[in-house]
Design an enzyme around this catalytic site. Sequence first.
Site, short mmCIF file in Angstrom:
data_model
loop_
_atom_site.label_atom_id
_atom_site.label_comp_id
_atom_site.label_asym_id
_atom_site.label_seq_id
_atom_site.Cartn_x
_atom_site.Cartn_y
_atom_site.Cartn_z
CB SER A 155 -0.94 -0.04 1.20
OG SER A 155 -1.98 0.92 1.08
NE ARG A 224 -8.57 2.33 10.43
CZ ARG A 224 -7.38 1.97 9.99
NH1 ARG A 224 -6.72 2.78 9.17
NH2 ARG A 224 -6.82 0.84 10.35
CG ASP A 323 -6.51 -3.58 -3.54
OD1 ASP A 323 -7.34 -2.72 -3.22
OD2 ASP A 323 -5.30 -3.52 -3.25
CG HIS A 353 -5.83 -2.17 0.05
ND1 HIS A 353 -4.92 -2.12 -0.99
CD2 HIS A 353 -5.30 -1.40 1.05
CE1 HIS A 353 -3.90 -1.34 -0.65
NE2 HIS A 353 -4.10 -0.91 0.58
CG ASP A 354 -6.94 -4.20 5.31
OD1 ASP A 354 -6.20 -3.30 4.87
OD2 ASP A 354 -7.74 -4.02 6.26
#
Length: 379
Positions: A155, A224, A323, A353-354
């Site tokens: 990332s 967040r 992602d 993505h994580d």
Amino acid sequence: MTITATSLPTSEEQDGTVKYARVGSLELEAGGFLPDVVLAYETWGKLNADASNAVLVEHALTGSTHVARGASDEEGWWEQLVGPGATIDTNRFFVISINIVGGCYGSTGPSSQAPDGKPWGSRFPLVTLRDSTVAEARLADALGIRQWHAVLGGSMGGARALEWAVTFPNRVERCAVISVGAYSTAEQIAFAQAQTLAIRQDPNFNNGDYYHGPAPETGLALARRIAHITYRSALELDLRFGREAQPQEKPLTAAVLGERGRYQVESYLDHQGTKLVRRFDANSYIAITEALMSHDVRRGRGPLKEALSRATAQFFVAAVNSDRLYFPAQSHELAEALPGDVPVHIIEAPIGHDGFLTEIGQLAGQLGAAFFAEDFSRS
């Protein structure tokens, strides 16, 4: 300019301990200036005699320098890759991770004291990823590292690694760019702007000068939430939560909007927001997000292939198949523009993505064979 760093670790017990280095003043790409920059960093393993076994691992947006366990038994965020006997074997390699300029884990950032003794706050300048790379190069100098065996990250960490390879081509032998493209796209900038605006519109933000009053926790938690939606895939959220409500909080049983309950996915996002508020500074979130928005390896260097032609490193490019923040297509675009024949390795994970964090172990064999098979036992 005098650059000072704490001594290199001399025993295993010192691994994973935060250290600090003053790297001098920093003239910034956007025209700003920081007069006395401190970088926080952690190290694992020992630097060999010719400093040829040094590996730089760059953290992501709200990540810390704690890549792996060390002096404490606190779990690191890339334990699947880094540690004794791991792919990046700390019995053979000297691993370092540096908190980005603008951060809140020990490096100079908005909450740090300015020359007048007050927090920088609203006066903190715009810092780009390229600026941060320049500061990190000074720390490498102070530690006696003239060339990295490898620089890698996922990332934003991958964007930082790429910037290292292009800004200082003679100092990077190998570069792994995971789950990020060559530049931030308009959509990624749009997601980022929504997050920073959530913080700036918090009533407690006070233009960034909130350090002697209540912090903009509501805005940071909302930022967040927005970010976390992009970090996870639609399939992941559907499989984990579906349309289920929180127990005793049925959304369709309230007579008025203000009294309705929550779906489980809402509770999950609330939890993610609360967790970040406990460990992160709102101004640092803005500063680092702005740095990631600035990510464009082409800036001032011409078209993508021309910009990347400066790099001399061996590259390893990877993407998460699900992602939806940094699409795999961006990794393919990067790989195709790099010198030579660079394949794109795929992490197969429904999480989104994580996956560059949770499923990085899938790349251990490929990354190890490409970058970390070298024997330093005689160095």
